[in-house]
Design an enzyme around this catalytic site. Structure first.
Site, PDB file in Angstrom:
ATOM      1  N   ARG A 132       0.814  -1.233   0.000  1.00 27.15           N
ATOM      2  CA  ARG A 132       0.000   0.000   0.000  1.00 27.15           C
ATOM      3  C   ARG A 132       0.841   1.275   0.000  1.00 27.15           C
ATOM      4  O   ARG A 132       0.399   2.331   0.425  1.00 27.15           O
ATOM      5  CB  ARG A 132      -0.968   0.038   1.190  1.00 27.15           C
ATOM      6  CG  ARG A 132      -1.951  -1.107   1.185  1.00 27.15           C
ATOM      7  CD  ARG A 132      -3.105  -0.843   2.134  1.00 27.15           C
ATOM      8  NE  ARG A 132      -3.883  -2.055   2.264  1.00 27.15           N
ATOM      9  CZ  ARG A 132      -3.666  -2.960   3.208  1.00 27.15           C
ATOM     10  NH1 ARG A 132      -2.735  -2.760   4.113  1.00 27.15           N
ATOM     11  NH2 ARG A 132      -4.402  -4.040   3.265  1.00 27.15           N
TER      12      ARG A 132
ATOM     13  N   LYS B  38       2.879  11.142 -11.457  1.00 25.36           N
ATOM     14  CA  LYS B  38       2.118  10.195 -12.283  1.00 25.36           C
ATOM     15  C   LYS B  38       2.901   8.888 -12.408  1.00 25.36           C
ATOM     16  O   LYS B  38       4.090   8.902 -12.754  1.00 25.36           O
ATOM     17  CB  LYS B  38       1.857  10.774 -13.678  1.00 25.36           C
ATOM     18  CG  LYS B  38       0.751  11.812 -13.686  1.00 25.36           C
ATOM     19  CD  LYS B  38       0.357  12.208 -15.087  1.00 25.36           C
ATOM     20  CE  LYS B  38      -0.780  13.233 -15.038  1.00 25.36           C
ATOM     21  NZ  LYS B  38      -1.100  13.779 -16.378  1.00 25.36           N
TER      22      LYS B  38
ATOM     23  N   GLU C  37       9.758  18.435 -25.111  1.00 25.79           N
ATOM     24  CA  GLU C  37       9.070  18.830 -23.872  1.00 25.79           C
ATOM     25  C   GLU C  37       9.660  20.139 -23.332  1.00 25.79           C
ATOM     26  O   GLU C  37       8.944  20.957 -22.749  1.00 25.79           O
ATOM     27  CB  GLU C  37       9.167  17.733 -22.803  1.00 25.79           C
ATOM     28  CG  GLU C  37       8.471  16.421 -23.181  1.00 25.79           C
ATOM     29  CD  GLU C  37       6.940  16.434 -23.022  1.00 25.79           C
ATOM     30  OE1 GLU C  37       6.384  17.397 -22.469  1.00 25.79           O
ATOM     31  OE2 GLU C  37       6.308  15.464 -23.492  1.00 25.79           O
TER      32      GLU C  37
ATOM     33  N   LYS D  12       6.968  23.026 -13.746  1.00 27.67           N
ATOM     34  CA  LYS D  12       6.101  21.866 -13.492  1.00 27.67           C
ATOM     35  C   LYS D  12       5.766  21.755 -12.006  1.00 27.67           C
ATOM     36  O   LYS D  12       4.623  21.446 -11.642  1.00 27.67           O
ATOM     37  CB  LYS D  12       6.744  20.583 -14.002  1.00 27.67           C
ATOM     38  CG  LYS D  12       5.799  19.398 -13.790  1.00 27.67           C
ATOM     39  CD  LYS D  12       5.962  18.273 -14.739  1.00 27.67           C
ATOM     40  CE  LYS D  12       4.837  17.262 -14.516  1.00 27.67           C
ATOM     41  NZ  LYS D  12       4.983  16.055 -15.282  1.00 27.67           N
TER      42      LYS D  12
ATOM     43  N   GLU E 295      -4.896  17.007 -11.514  1.00 25.18           N
ATOM     44  CA  GLU E 295      -5.307  17.407 -12.866  1.00 25.18           C
ATOM     45  C   GLU E 295      -6.801  17.688 -12.961  1.00 25.18           C
ATOM     46  O   GLU E 295      -7.494  17.209 -13.856  1.00 25.18           O
ATOM     47  CB  GLU E 295      -4.877  16.355 -13.904  1.00 25.18           C
ATOM     48  CG  GLU E 295      -4.809  16.940 -15.308  1.00 25.18           C
ATOM     49  CD  GLU E 295      -4.135  16.032 -16.335  1.00 25.18           C
ATOM     50  OE1 GLU E 295      -3.063  15.480 -16.023  1.00 25.18           O
ATOM     51  OE2 GLU E 295      -4.679  15.908 -17.424  1.00 25.18           O
TER      52      GLU E 295
ATOM     53  N   ARG F 103      -3.192  21.612 -14.176  1.00 24.16           N
ATOM     54  CA  ARG F 103      -2.232  20.599 -14.624  1.00 24.16           C
ATOM     55  C   ARG F 103      -2.479  20.181 -16.068  1.00 24.16           C
ATOM     56  O   ARG F 103      -1.547  19.763 -16.769  1.00 24.16           O
ATOM     57  CB  ARG F 103      -2.261  19.384 -13.685  1.00 24.16           C
ATOM     58  CG  ARG F 103      -1.194  18.374 -14.050  1.00 24.16           C
ATOM     59  CD  ARG F 103      -0.948  17.335 -12.978  1.00 24.16           C
ATOM     60  NE  ARG F 103       0.134  16.457 -13.384  1.00 24.16           N
ATOM     61  CZ  ARG F 103       0.763  15.620 -12.585  1.00 24.16           C
ATOM     62  NH1 ARG F 103       0.428  15.558 -11.310  1.00 24.16           N
ATOM     63  NH2 ARG F 103       1.738  14.854 -13.034  1.00 24.16           N
TER      64      ARG F 103
ATOM     65  N   ASN G 201      -0.548  19.386 -21.038  1.00 22.75           N
ATOM     66  CA  ASN G 201      -0.882  18.572 -22.213  1.00 22.75           C
ATOM     67  C   ASN G 201      -0.809  19.370 -23.511  1.00 22.75           C
ATOM     68  O   ASN G 201      -1.251  18.886 -24.561  1.00 22.75           O
ATOM     69  CB  ASN G 201      -2.285  17.967 -22.058  1.00 22.75           C
ATOM     70  CG  ASN G 201      -2.350  17.051 -20.852  1.00 22.75           C
ATOM     71  OD1 ASN G 201      -1.366  16.387 -20.524  1.00 22.75           O
ATOM     72  ND2 ASN G 201      -3.478  17.040 -20.166  1.00 22.75           N
TER      73      ASN G 201
ATOM     74  N   HIS H 215      -0.250  17.641 -26.774  1.00 24.55           N
ATOM     75  CA  HIS H 215      -0.430  16.207 -26.549  1.00 24.55           C
ATOM     76  C   HIS H 215      -1.730  15.667 -27.141  1.00 24.55           C
ATOM     77  O   HIS H 215      -1.852  14.455 -27.323  1.00 24.55           O
ATOM     78  CB  HIS H 215      -0.362  15.878 -25.053  1.00 24.55           C
ATOM     79  CG  HIS H 215       1.056  15.915 -24.517  1.00 24.55           C
ATOM     80  ND1 HIS H 215       1.858  17.024 -24.618  1.00 24.55           N
ATOM     81  CD2 HIS H 215       1.807  14.971 -23.900  1.00 24.55           C
ATOM     82  CE1 HIS H 215       3.043  16.771 -24.070  1.00 24.55           C
ATOM     83  NE2 HIS H 215       3.046  15.523 -23.633  1.00 24.55           N
TER      84      HIS H 215
ATOM     85  N   HIS I 144      -0.688  12.736 -29.172  1.00 23.67           N
ATOM     86  CA  HIS I 144      -1.067  11.361 -28.806  1.00 23.67           C
ATOM     87  C   HIS I 144      -1.809  10.683 -29.949  1.00 23.67           C
ATOM     88  O   HIS I 144      -1.648   9.480 -30.177  1.00 23.67           O
ATOM     89  CB  HIS I 144      -1.960  11.363 -27.558  1.00 23.67           C
ATOM     90  CG  HIS I 144      -1.178  11.473 -26.284  1.00 23.67           C
ATOM     91  ND1 HIS I 144      -1.765  11.853 -25.096  1.00 23.67           N
ATOM     92  CD2 HIS I 144       0.121  11.264 -26.005  1.00 23.67           C
ATOM     93  CE1 HIS I 144      -0.841  11.878 -24.149  1.00 23.67           C
ATOM     94  NE2 HIS I 144       0.307  11.521 -24.668  1.00 23.67           N
TER      95      HIS I 144
ATOM     96  N   HIS J 212       7.608   9.348 -28.543  1.00 19.64           N
ATOM     97  CA  HIS J 212       6.674  10.292 -27.916  1.00 19.64           C
ATOM     98  C   HIS J 212       7.047  11.753 -28.216  1.00 19.64           C
ATOM     99  O   HIS J 212       6.210  12.543 -28.659  1.00 19.64           O
ATOM    100  CB  HIS J 212       6.645  10.032 -26.407  1.00 19.64           C
ATOM    101  CG  HIS J 212       5.782  10.992 -25.656  1.00 19.64           C
ATOM    102  ND1 HIS J 212       4.402  10.962 -25.733  1.00 19.64           N
ATOM    103  CD2 HIS J 212       6.089  12.040 -24.841  1.00 19.64           C
ATOM    104  CE1 HIS J 212       3.906  11.938 -24.980  1.00 19.64           C
ATOM    105  NE2 HIS J 212       4.901  12.600 -24.433  1.00 19.64           N
TER     106      HIS J 212
HETATM  107  N1  GLY Z   1       3.182  14.920 -18.329  1.00 14.55           N
HETATM  108  C1  GLY Z   1       2.108  15.724 -17.892  1.00 14.55           C
HETATM  109  C2  GLY Z   1       1.814  15.611 -16.436  1.00 14.55           C
HETATM  110  O1  GLY Z   1       2.620  15.132 -15.677  1.00 14.55           O
HETATM  111  O2  GLY Z   1       0.760  16.020 -16.004  1.00 14.55           O
END
Ligand code: GLY
Length: 367
Positions: free
Chosen positions: A127, A149, A191, A232, A242, A246, A250, A253, A257, A270
């Site tokens: 956990r 993430k 990026e 960031k 997000e 946040r 994107n 993206h 994507h 990517h």
């Molecule tokens: N790569 C975008 C984020 O971490 O939200």
């Protein structure tokens, strides 16, 4: 928040109740052990790495051992296929056999794949155990190691199973960039260009002035990495989950994507798909908003200079890109939720431009 502009930078942050520090500098890897020992956590570390980062992982483990920790090494196969539930289970069982406990650390040494997989291991094993990121690619330094993430892919979609789990320490040794293939460095730079566009005209112009080939002179690149990380950190501090701001990360993206998926994740890496996605977003912003077209021309020039694609392969079909954009988990049922700009640093969220404009922006990538 930021340390002096010397050989190393330190950024402190608190995101979602977890306090962590990001250390950026040439040769920082040898400081990993002492930096982790300062946290007074458990006495063991599971170092996760792949064949491309084995020497960095060994250096990380040596530093941790010198600081008194017992280390266990867990190698995963390189490449996106390792972001699977099967690989996660294998790592969980390795952690269990090694006797990793909650106060111990999972140390992710590598790029985005290793970081996402090891991060989800840290989030889910018992956990949740402590997480240290040692990103060794430019993309992982400026983007994926920050913000928490983590996750793995399903056959049905990328990153479909995961968690937000903040690291307690991030150590970026910019010397590791010197061992990266040129294509990998360029992908990370896409990026960096994104952060320039999101942050300010001032940062965009510093990114624009960055000479090819990468990585170039260490000192100023440290400053660029620091400023992307700082941007960031500021965003995820305000919006870890997000629900709003946040999503600005994107930029490029949505179409990116779509291109990546329509090309079967083979033709474009990517960062290369994001290069094309940024140009599409800037084209749309030039028509749907008031972005001056010169920003797109300048962005295209800097992407080209760093070897990133600015023309779309004719074999990647527009209907496939549009279909993949609809499947992207960031699109909701009715809207594209694109990020657009009025100028660098002036960002607009939740934009749903007319379908024809999106199609025209994709078609223009073929010109
Ligand atoms: N790569 C975008 C984020 O971490 O939200």
């Amino acid at each position: 928040m930021t340390g002096p502009a010397t050989a190393a930078h330190v950024i402190s942050a608190e995101v979602g109740g977890t306090h962590f520090t990001v250390h950026i500098g040439d040769g920082r890897l040898e400081h990993l052990g002492p930096l982790w020992a300062e946290r007074a956590a458990g006495d063991q570390a599971l170092v996760v790495f792949d064949a491309n980062t084995a020497s960095h992982a060994e250096a990380a483990a040596a530093s941790l051992r010198d600081a008194g920790l017992r280390t266990h090494m867990a190698e995963v196969p390189p490449g996106e296929r390792s972001k699977s539930l099967t690989e996660l289970e294998r790592l969980c069982r390795e952690a269990a056999r090694a006797g990793i406990r909650r106060a111990d650390a999972v140390v992710a040494v590598g790029g985005g794949v290793v970081g996402d997989l090891a991060g989800f291991l840290a989030a889910s094993y018992q956990r949740g155990v402590r997480l240290v990121h040692v990103p060794t690619t430019l993309l992982a330094m400026v983007d994926s190691s920050i913000g928490g993430k983590t996750g793995v892919d399903l056959p049905e979609g990328k990153n479909y199973v995961g968690a937000i789990w903040q690291p307690q320490l991030v150590v970026m040794d910019t010397a590791t960039l010197g061992t990266l293939p040129a294509r990998e460095l360029s992908c990370g730079f896409a990026e960096v260009v994104k952060y320039g566009l999101l942050d300010s005209i001032e940062l965009f112009e510093r990114v624009e002035a960055w000479p090819a080939p990468l990585p170039g002179p260490g000192g100023p690149l440290l400053d660029l990495i620091r400023d992307c990380v700082r941007h960031k950190v500021e965003v995820v501090t305000q919006d870890e989950r997000e629900t709003g701001l946040r999503a600005s990360l994107n930029l490029g993206h949505t179409v990116g994507h779509g291109i990546e998926a329509a090309a079967g994740y083979e033709r474009y890496h990517h960062g290369e798909a994001i290069s094309l996605g940024l140009l599409a977003a800037l084209r749309i912003a030039g028509h749907a908003r008031k972005l001056d077209p010169s920003w797109r021309d300048r962005t295209r020039a800097v992407l080209e200079r760093h070897g990133l694609p600015t023309r779309l392969d004719p074999e990647v079909r527009t209907p496939d890109i549009l279909a993949a954009m609809g499947r992207d988990k960031k699109a909701d049922a009715t809207a594209l939720n694109m990020v657009l700009l009025d100028e660098p640093g002036v960002v607009l969220l939740r934009q749903d431009p007319p379908h024809d404009l999106v199609v025209a922006a994709i078609e223009e990538l073929r010109a």
